[in-house]
Write a protein that holds these residues in place. Structure first.
Motif, PDB file in Angstrom:
ATOM      1  N   UNK A  78       0.821  -1.217   0.000  1.00  0.00           N
ATOM      2  CA  UNK A  78       0.000   0.000   0.000  1.00  0.00           C
ATOM      3  C   UNK A  78       0.851   1.262   0.000  1.00  0.00           C
ATOM      4  N   UNK A  79       2.091   1.164   0.488  1.00  0.00           N
ATOM      5  CA  UNK A  79       2.959   2.340   0.480  1.00  0.00           C
ATOM      6  C   UNK A  79       3.340   2.731  -0.939  1.00  0.00           C
ATOM      7  N   UNK A  80       3.473   1.754  -1.833  1.00  0.00           N
ATOM      8  CA  UNK A  80       3.818   2.025  -3.232  1.00  0.00           C
ATOM      9  C   UNK A  80       2.585   2.135  -4.117  1.00  0.00           C
ATOM     10  N   UNK A 108      -6.812   7.967   1.872  1.00  0.00           N
ATOM     11  CA  UNK A 108      -6.081   7.201   0.874  1.00  0.00           C
ATOM     12  C   UNK A 108      -6.380   5.722   0.969  1.00  0.00           C
ATOM     13  N   UNK A 109      -5.480   4.907   0.451  1.00  0.00           N
ATOM     14  CA  UNK A 109      -5.628   3.460   0.482  1.00  0.00           C
ATOM     15  C   UNK A 109      -5.360   2.967   1.902  1.00  0.00           C
ATOM     16  N   UNK A 110      -6.273   2.168   2.441  1.00  0.00           N
ATOM     17  CA  UNK A 110      -6.220   1.730   3.832  1.00  0.00           C
ATOM     18  C   UNK A 110      -5.546   0.355   3.939  1.00  0.00           C
ATOM     19  N   UNK A 111      -4.333   0.289   4.520  1.00  0.00           N
ATOM     20  CA  UNK A 111      -3.598  -0.989   4.561  1.00  0.00           C
ATOM     21  C   UNK A 111      -4.347  -2.104   5.282  1.00  0.00           C
ATOM     22  N   UNK A 112      -5.007  -1.796   6.400  1.00  0.00           N
ATOM     23  CA  UNK A 112      -5.642  -2.846   7.197  1.00  0.00           C
ATOM     24  C   UNK A 112      -6.814  -3.492   6.473  1.00  0.00           C
ATOM     25  N   UNK A 124      -8.523  -6.874  -2.895  1.00  0.00           N
ATOM     26  CA  UNK A 124      -9.440  -5.818  -2.484  1.00  0.00           C
ATOM     27  C   UNK A 124      -8.607  -4.618  -2.064  1.00  0.00           C
ATOM     28  N   UNK A 125      -8.878  -3.478  -2.675  1.00  0.00           N
ATOM     29  CA  UNK A 125      -8.217  -2.225  -2.326  1.00  0.00           C
ATOM     30  C   UNK A 125      -9.276  -1.301  -1.736  1.00  0.00           C
ATOM     31  N   UNK A 126      -9.097  -0.924  -0.477  1.00  0.00           N
ATOM     32  CA  UNK A 126     -10.063  -0.069   0.202  1.00  0.00           C
ATOM     33  C   UNK A 126      -9.544   1.361   0.228  1.00  0.00           C
ATOM     34  N   UNK A 127     -10.340   2.261  -0.322  1.00  0.00           N
ATOM     35  CA  UNK A 127     -10.003   3.682  -0.385  1.00  0.00           C
ATOM     36  C   UNK A 127     -10.957   4.435   0.534  1.00  0.00           C
ATOM     37  N   UNK A 128     -10.417   5.353   1.320  1.00  0.00           N
ATOM     38  CA  UNK A 128     -11.256   6.128   2.242  1.00  0.00           C
ATOM     39  C   UNK A 128     -10.806   7.578   2.258  1.00  0.00           C
ATOM     40  N   UNK A 129     -11.785   8.449   2.401  1.00  0.00           N
ATOM     41  CA  UNK A 129     -11.510   9.869   2.577  1.00  0.00           C
ATOM     42  C   UNK A 129     -12.539  10.479   3.506  1.00  0.00           C
ATOM     43  N   UNK A 130     -12.145  11.509   4.230  1.00  0.00           N
ATOM     44  CA  UNK A 130     -13.037  12.121   5.206  1.00  0.00           C
ATOM     45  C   UNK A 130     -14.088  13.042   4.621  1.00  0.00           C
ATOM     46  N   UNK A 131     -14.058  13.258   3.299  1.00  0.00           N
ATOM     47  CA  UNK A 131     -15.047  14.122   2.667  1.00  0.00           C
ATOM     48  C   UNK A 131     -16.357  13.402   2.396  1.00  0.00           C
ATOM     49  N   UNK A 132     -17.443  14.178   2.300  1.00  0.00           N
ATOM     50  CA  UNK A 132     -18.782  13.669   2.029  1.00  0.00           C
ATOM     51  C   UNK A 132     -19.246  14.225   0.685  1.00  0.00           C
ATOM     52  N   UNK A 219       3.583  -8.398  13.214  1.00  0.00           N
ATOM     53  CA  UNK A 219       3.139  -7.265  12.410  1.00  0.00           C
ATOM     54  C   UNK A 219       4.151  -6.976  11.312  1.00  0.00           C
ATOM     55  N   UNK A 220       3.733  -7.133  10.067  1.00  0.00           N
ATOM     56  CA  UNK A 220       4.590  -6.829   8.928  1.00  0.00           C
ATOM     57  C   UNK A 220       4.117  -5.532   8.286  1.00  0.00           C
ATOM     58  N   UNK A 221       5.029  -4.566   8.176  1.00  0.00           N
ATOM     59  CA  UNK A 221       4.673  -3.269   7.615  1.00  0.00           C
ATOM     60  C   UNK A 221       5.671  -2.900   6.530  1.00  0.00           C
ATOM     61  N   UNK A 222       5.252  -1.961   5.696  1.00  0.00           N
ATOM     62  CA  UNK A 222       6.107  -1.460   4.633  1.00  0.00           C
ATOM     63  C   UNK A 222       7.024  -0.378   5.185  1.00  0.00           C
ATOM     64  N   UNK A 223       8.315  -0.467   4.856  1.00  0.00           N
ATOM     65  CA  UNK A 223       9.283   0.520   5.322  1.00  0.00           C
ATOM     66  C   UNK A 223      10.241   0.850   4.175  1.00  0.00           C
ATOM     67  N   UNK A 224       9.852   1.817   3.356  1.00  0.00           N
ATOM     68  CA  UNK A 224      10.688   2.166   2.206  1.00  0.00           C
ATOM     69  C   UNK A 224      10.765   1.019   1.219  1.00  0.00           C
TER      70      UNK A 224
END
Length: 284
Positions: A78-80, A108-112, A124-132, A219-224
């Motif tokens: 999701x970082x890339x 943006x794209x939600x990793x979880x 499945x790519x989940x996109x979220x934004x705080x706008x309505x 927990x595996x996360x993206x780091x660069x």
């Protein structure tokens, strides 16, 4: 009789054309075997404290289903991955960060909530934004690309024996760099590897008496350019050394899968245009 039926034939033809116009299409640059479509769409205008489990956070969420003719998709980075547009029919940006009493959530794209299916054919790519969406609009456009790691389905195991329980060790178990440390009743392992090399499926720590219990899920996360995996394990009662086993998927390549979709807020209906508005006014 023929003259009286023409409105019905025209209406049927018009709706058929509109449905074809509203069907989501794969991005022109997408691989021929990849397809993107909107799987779900929801938005919420408010959230009451204490009811977070029942009421979704304020904002707009779009879940995009990516499908692939092959079976070699393994994981999302999701970082890339990139979200380039989340806008309503008036062009209002919905990809804004929400900051309220519940806490800030980056747009943006939600990793979880983004993942690849076990069969390697879907994601499945989940996109979220705080706008309505603005009042009166009836469509949303979401555009971007997902970085998908591809490789064989068979896992590879690598091992390291005789790791001191006292911690403080740093060593290589190809393709991983491992650092150990010791805390209160537990032992922490940190693994790093290049994203282009591997994707971790499981890390286990054992003694001759059996596997050590983990403290929560690793927990595996993206780091660069790397994956960073961290996990804690309960210290064994009678052992001064433990063994490490890492199961991972080798990565062959990374695909950028684009998506460019417009969907009606009345999910499943084509986006509005002048013809649709005329039909609604005339017949509904």
């Amino acid at each position: 009789m023929t003259t009286s039926c023409w409105p019905l034939r025209f209406l049927t033809a018009a709706f058929t054309a509109l449905l074809l116009m509203g069907a989501p299409l794969s991005h022109a640059d997408a691989p021929p075997s990849a397809r993107a479509e909107v799987a779900s769409l929801r938005y919420s205008r408010s959230q009451a404290a204490g009811l977070e489990s029942a009421l979704t956070r304020p904002g707009t969420e779009v879940r995009i289903l990516l499908t692939h003719g092959e079976s070699d998709w393994r994981a999302l980075d999701t970082e890339s991955s990139h979200l380039t547009a989340l806008v309503d029919g008036k062009g209002v940006n919905l990809a804004v960060t929400d900051a309220n009493d519940i806490g800030a959530v980056p747009a943006g794209i939600q990793p979880a909530d983004s993942f690849v299916s076990p069969d390697g054919q879907k994601a499945v790519v989940t996109v979220w934004g705080g706008g309505i969406p603005s009042n009166g609009v009836d469509e949303i456009t979401v555009r971007g690309s997902a970085a998908v790691f591809c490789g064989p389905a068979e896992t590879i195991n690598v091992d390291r024996e005789g790791i001191r329980v006292a911690g403080g060790e740093t060593f290589n178990v190809q393709p991983f760099r491992v650092v150990t440390s010791r805390g209160d009743g537990r032992m922490e392992f940190e693994l790093r590897c290049l994203k282009s090399a591997a994707f971790i499926r499981e890390v286990s720590i054992s003694t001759p008496a059996g596997k050590l219990a983990s403290v929560g899920a690793g927990n595996q996360v993206s780091s660069g350019q790397e994956w960073l995996w961290r996990g804690d394990f309960l210290l064994p009662l009678r052992a001064d050394k433990v063994n490490l086993t890492v199961s991972y998927l080798p990565i062959a390549r990374v695909d950028q899968v684009p998506f460019d979709l417009t969907v009606g807020l009345a999910f499943g209906t084509p986006p509005s245009n002048s013809v649709m508005r005329w039909l609604k006014k005339k017949f509904f």
